[in-house]
Structure formats: C-alpha cells, structure tokens
Design an enzyme around this catalytic site. Structure first.
Site, PDB file in Angstrom:
ATOM      1  N   SER A 301       0.861  -1.160   0.000  1.00 45.83           N
ATOM      2  CA  SER A 301       0.000   0.000   0.000  1.00 45.83           C
ATOM      3  C   SER A 301       0.910   1.225   0.000  1.00 45.83           C
ATOM      4  O   SER A 301       1.757   1.358   0.888  1.00 45.83           O
ATOM      5  CB  SER A 301      -0.738  -0.106   1.324  1.00 45.83           C
ATOM      6  OG  SER A 301      -1.872   0.565   1.363  1.00 45.83           O
ATOM      7  N   THR A 369      -1.758  -3.137  -3.260  1.00 47.70           N
ATOM      8  CA  THR A 369      -3.115  -3.262  -2.715  1.00 47.70           C
ATOM      9  C   THR A 369      -3.809  -1.920  -2.503  1.00 47.70           C
ATOM     10  O   THR A 369      -5.022  -1.867  -2.378  1.00 47.70           O
ATOM     11  CB  THR A 369      -3.082  -4.028  -1.374  1.00 47.70           C
ATOM     12  OG1 THR A 369      -1.951  -3.561  -0.623  1.00 47.70           O
ATOM     13  CG2 THR A 369      -2.950  -5.516  -1.597  1.00 47.70           C
ATOM     14  N   GLU A 370      -3.013  -0.847  -2.424  1.00 45.68           N
ATOM     15  CA  GLU A 370      -3.630   0.478  -2.304  1.00 45.68           C
ATOM     16  C   GLU A 370      -2.711   1.513  -2.946  1.00 45.68           C
ATOM     17  O   GLU A 370      -1.524   1.594  -2.601  1.00 45.68           O
ATOM     18  CB  GLU A 370      -3.805   0.891  -0.836  1.00 45.68           C
ATOM     19  CG  GLU A 370      -4.870   0.148  -0.074  1.00 45.68           C
ATOM     20  CD  GLU A 370      -4.963   0.613   1.388  1.00 45.68           C
ATOM     21  OE1 GLU A 370      -6.056   0.558   1.940  1.00 45.68           O
ATOM     22  OE2 GLU A 370      -3.951   1.029   1.964  1.00 45.68           O
ATOM     23  N   ASN A 371      -3.264   2.286  -3.872  1.00 47.43           N
ATOM     24  CA  ASN A 371      -2.550   3.436  -4.413  1.00 47.43           C
ATOM     25  C   ASN A 371      -3.614   4.371  -4.977  1.00 47.43           C
ATOM     26  O   ASN A 371      -4.473   3.946  -5.754  1.00 47.43           O
ATOM     27  CB  ASN A 371      -1.570   3.005  -5.527  1.00 47.43           C
ATOM     28  CG  ASN A 371      -0.836   4.181  -6.152  1.00 47.43           C
ATOM     29  OD1 ASN A 371      -0.930   4.436  -7.346  1.00 47.43           O
ATOM     30  ND2 ASN A 371      -0.099   4.911  -5.342  1.00 47.43           N
TER      31      ASN A 371
END
Ligand code: BGC
EC number: 3.2.1.21
Length: 526
Positions: A301, A369-371
């Site tokens: 992330s 998984t997160e951007n």
C-alpha cells in the site's frame, strides 16, 4: 497482470448494527464525541451492505480483474470469539458478495482485518495489547477459510498494521484511541506479526492442499528520500525511516527479525530512559524461524514520499516511536497535494520503494493493494484531472519498476468509492466514484478517472502517448456531462424537501385543524 480497485468493510458497508453484527472498536470510537472530524460515523456510510449488486455493476463497468474487499470480523463473530457466537447472516452476506463477484468474473482479494476489531475483545482484553488476540484471530481466520476458501484464492491477513499500531496505540488518533507512547505500538505490532504467522501456518497446514490459495499481508509505506544525497547521515536517516515503517513488519516476515537499526535505536533510547529491557519486544529463536517466510505474496500500500534528514532527539523527552527514529520529515512545496494534508503526489518514490523491496526481501511477489489520491471536502468536481495525473504518474513508475525486474503482478486503485476516511470522516474523497452522502440511498457518480482507468485496464497499461492523451481528453469531456447533473442537484434536493418535509407537515396540520374544528362543532352542538 491483475488490475483492480479496493474498499474496506468499515469504510463502506454501513449497517453497523444490522442482522446480528456486533460492534467494532471503530463503532465505539466514532460514537464518542470529539474523535472524528465533525463527529461523523460510518453507521450508514455508503450503504454498501445493501448495494452489493449496484457496486458490482460499477466494477463491471470498469472491467477490473479483481476487487479487494475486507470482511468485518464482528459481522460474522459478534463478540470476536468463535465459541460464543457465529452470525449466519454475516456469513451469508459475504458468501453472496463473493458469489456475485465470481459470477461476474471478478476475482475477490479478501482482507481479514482492515481495522475493525470486535469491541468486546478490546473491552475484555485490551485488543492488540493482549497476546490472546492470536488465538481469537486464528479462529476467525480459519472460519473464513472454511466458509469462503473454496472460492477465495487471495487472502490478506492484515491491512496496514503500521496504522493499527501507530495510530491506534501510540498517538490514539485511531480506534481504540490509546496513547501508549513508545510502548503500545511496539507491543501491538509484535502481537500482530505473531498472529499473521499463526494464520499463515494454519492455512498452510489445514487448507492449502485443498484450496490452493495464497496468504499474504498488506504493508503500507511511504518512500524516504535523503535530503542531501551526499550526506551519509541523511542517507542513513532515510533508510531508517523506511525500516521503521515497512521493515518493522516486512523484516520479521522475510528475514525473521526486526531490522537491526530498529533494535539498536529503540534499545539505546530505552537504556538511556533507565529501562532494563528494550521497549521493542524480542522474538525467541523458535519464533523467528516460525515467522520467517510466512507470506506467499506482499501486498503493498503506497501513497506518498518524504524527504528525510537526520535529527537527534533526547531520550529524556520520554518514549516515543517518532523520536526513537532520530529523523525529521520534509516535503517539497512544489509537490502537488490535491487532497489529504499528508498526501503529496511524488510518483518517482514508488519506483524506488519497489526496488528497495526487491533488494531487501529477495524479490518477492508483490500485489499493489492500495494506491490513489483524495480530494478535499465538499468537492463535487467530477472532472478529477489531478487523480488522472496521479494515476498516470504512479502507474508509469510501477511499470518502470517492473522493467527493473521487480516482481509486481497486480495493481489496485484505492478506492472504488468515496467513503468514511477514519478520523477524517467524509472530508477526504478517495473514490473513482463520487458518493452523495447527503442522500439516503447514497448515489454514486463516475468521476473522469473512471474512464481513464478503464482505458488503462483495457490496454493492460499505456499504449502510445497520443492515445493516452486522447483518453485523458475524453475522460474530461465525459465527466463534464455528469458534472452538470450534480450541479443540478439543488433542484432534486428541493424536490426531496417537498416530499419529505413539506407534504407530511401540511398533512399533519390538516389533521390537527380538522380535529380542532370537530371539537368546536361538537361543543357547539352540546
Ligand atoms: C488505509 C485506508 C485509507 C487510506 C487513506 C490506508 O492506509 O488502509 O483504509 O482509506 O489509507 O487514508
């Protein structure tokens, strides 16, 4: 390569006390005054619990390969303790969600813990301060493997344990709101790492051969760049920044122990503070080998970067994770910061972080998984050019990192919807879709970035620069039409006011007047 978008249970589901769900630490935290911006809660949030089918339509529209979602532990185990109660309605909800995703050819990537610990476990045991969480969480994880593992092949044990530890137990800005500076976060992290390892071993032993899935963890880290590239002190400080952030969790999992530099710094400061042992707990020899190698992939992330310079803090100021690091963080005022105060757009930091992971941890399999990026409060601007720029820059740097040999196999935009942003309430919007929180049914509207990301997915990256430019233009044209719809919103709000307030009020007044008239007539008659 998997392209997708993500969300999390507490931030989107709402229905906080419906169908047998137990309260989580975030329900308890947000229901106290003064903890969250404007005292907002996620009691109803995006009403995601009731809108699974609608949201899957949005995913289909984007043509994503995967959707990253989380399970709310207290929705399926109201007290967090398996032998006390399992909530069949909660199980059914996630079963239906997973089935609908698969029917639409969307791969579910499922996080077991995105911060919503059952409140009972906090009250009874002190949450992640207590070692007993290992077995409660392991029971919960095994129930999820049993119920959903025939269809879910990508599991993430914890999302961003750094924030759980640091914001939940060091600064207290997040639930459970404890300010155990310099001690609480290290202890919480220690238990989380052990829990992660336990769950990975459970899967490995009991479920892997039948289910053939993977279990990983999702770690968050900013990149730290030395202020002075020629200063050895700054170079070391920047390395320390990343080790205290990512290495805190990644090093035990990939190398069996906390980073040397963390052990040295926290150990030295603890001694200067007159403590007999380090505030950073230690792993036994057995624990080290049990923890090492417990991730089939690394979930990453990443949002932003900082410049780092060396700064000494006296140990006598008292224990603190922040001063343990002996560094200070700076930003370049020229970096764009369209939304959250902490989130500057610095795409090149992403490539450096990815390369750091490759060299430090033996080139592991990575799924981003997160951007993503937010915009500020009350922004109903659907033509989110800054988000398009951010995504273009970060995806480009990720592709360069893949060229460098970094083993990235998936990318997830954070997030599908605008949603509850923890202690910032609804004041920061990360969604590709705008959500109108003022309306009961929380309608979703596509921002320009939906169109742009959709083109990236269909081209599996960027095609030629001319095409990329034309996607950009078309995205902006498309959004301006929807933007007009939103701008016309006061009219709809007015209509709603007529039906929801004016009509019932007039109706009640009519009944009252009739009653008075009737009384008057009866009196006269008597
Ligand atoms: C969290 C998300 C959050 C995001 C932006 C991430 O670290 O996992 O839940 O929305 O930060 O604040």
């Amino acid at each position: 390569f998997l392209w997708g978008v993500g969300s999390s249970a507490y931030q989107t589901e709402g229905a906080w006390d419906k169908d047998g769900k137990g309260p989580s630490i975030w329900d308890a935290f947000t229901h106290k005054k003064g903890k969250v911006f404007m005292n907002e809660t996620a009691d109803s949030s995006c009403e995601g619990y009731y809108k699974v089918k609608d949201d899957i339509q949005l995913l289909k529209e984007l043509k994503v390969n995967h959707y990253l979602l989380s399970i709310s532990w207290p929705r399926i185990m109201p007290t967090g303790i398996k032998k006390e109660q399992v909530n069949e309605k909660g199980i059914k909800f996630y079963n239906d969600t997973i089935n609908s995703l698969l029917e639409n050819k969307i791969i579910p990537i499922v996080t077991l813990y995105h911060w919503d610990l059952p409140q009972v476990l906090q009250e009874k045991y002190g949450g992640w301060q207590n070692i007993s969480m290992i077995s409660y969480f392991n029971d919960y994880a095994n129930l999820c493997f049993e119920k959903f593992g025939d269809r879910v092949k990508y599991w993430i044990t914890f999302n961003n344990p750094w924030a759980v530890a640091e914001e939940g137990y060091e600064t207290g800005e997040h639930a459970p709101g404890l300010k155990l500076s310099g001690i609480g976060a290290y202890k919480a992290a220690h238990h989380i790492i052990k829990t992660h390892a336990k769950v990975w071993h459970s899967y490995n032993k009991t479920w892997r051969s039948k289910q053939q899935g993977m279990v990983g963890i999702s770690l968050t880290s900013a990149w730290g760049e030395p202020v002075e590239l020629t200063s050895q002190k700054d170079i070391e400080a920047a390395e320390r920044y990343v080790q205290f952030y990512l290495g805190w969790f990644a090093n035990p999992i990939y190398s069996g122990d906390y980073p040397e530099v963390m052990k040295n710094y926290v150990g030295r400061k603890s001694a200067q503070q007159g403590l007999g042992t380090s505030r950073l707990p230690t792993f036994s020899v057995q624990e080290k080998s049990y923890i090492k190698g417990t991730s089939d992939f690394l979930g990453l992330s990443h949002f932003t970067t900082r410049y780092i310079t060396q700064k000494n803090y006296s140990a006598l100021k008292g224990p603190s994770y922040h001063t343990d690091r002996d560094l200070t963080e700076l930003v370049d005022p020229k970096w764009p910061d369209p939304g959250s105060k902490w989130l500057y757009s610095v795409p090149w930091g992403f490539r450096r972080l990815l390369n750091f992971i490759k060299t430090q941890y033996g080139n592991p399999l990575i799924y981003v998984t997160e951007n993503g990026v937010s915009e500020k409060l009350q922004c109903t601007q659907l033509c989110d050019e800054w988000r398009i720029e951010y995504l273009k820059g970060y995806i480009n740097e990720m592709l360069k990192a893949i060229n460098d040999g970094v083993n990235v196999k998936g990318y997830t935009v954070w997030s599908l919807l605008d949603k509850f942003e923890w202690n910032k309430g609804y004041s920061e919007r990360f969604g590709l879709y705008h959500v109108d929180f003022k309306k009961g049914n929380k309608p979703r509207y596509p921002k320009a970035s939906v169109y742009y990301y959709k083109m990236i997915i269909s081209a599996n990256g960027f095609s030629n620069p001319r095409e990329v430019k034309s996607w950009h233009q078309k995205a902006i044209e498309t959004c301006s039409i929807t933007n007009q719809l939103l701008a016309a919103d006061p009219l709809t709000t007015h209509m709603e006011m007529v039906t929801e307030i004016v009509v019932p009020t007039v109706f009640t007044l009519c009944i009252l007047i009739s009653a008075i008239l009737l009384m008057f007539l009866l009196r006269k008659h008597n």
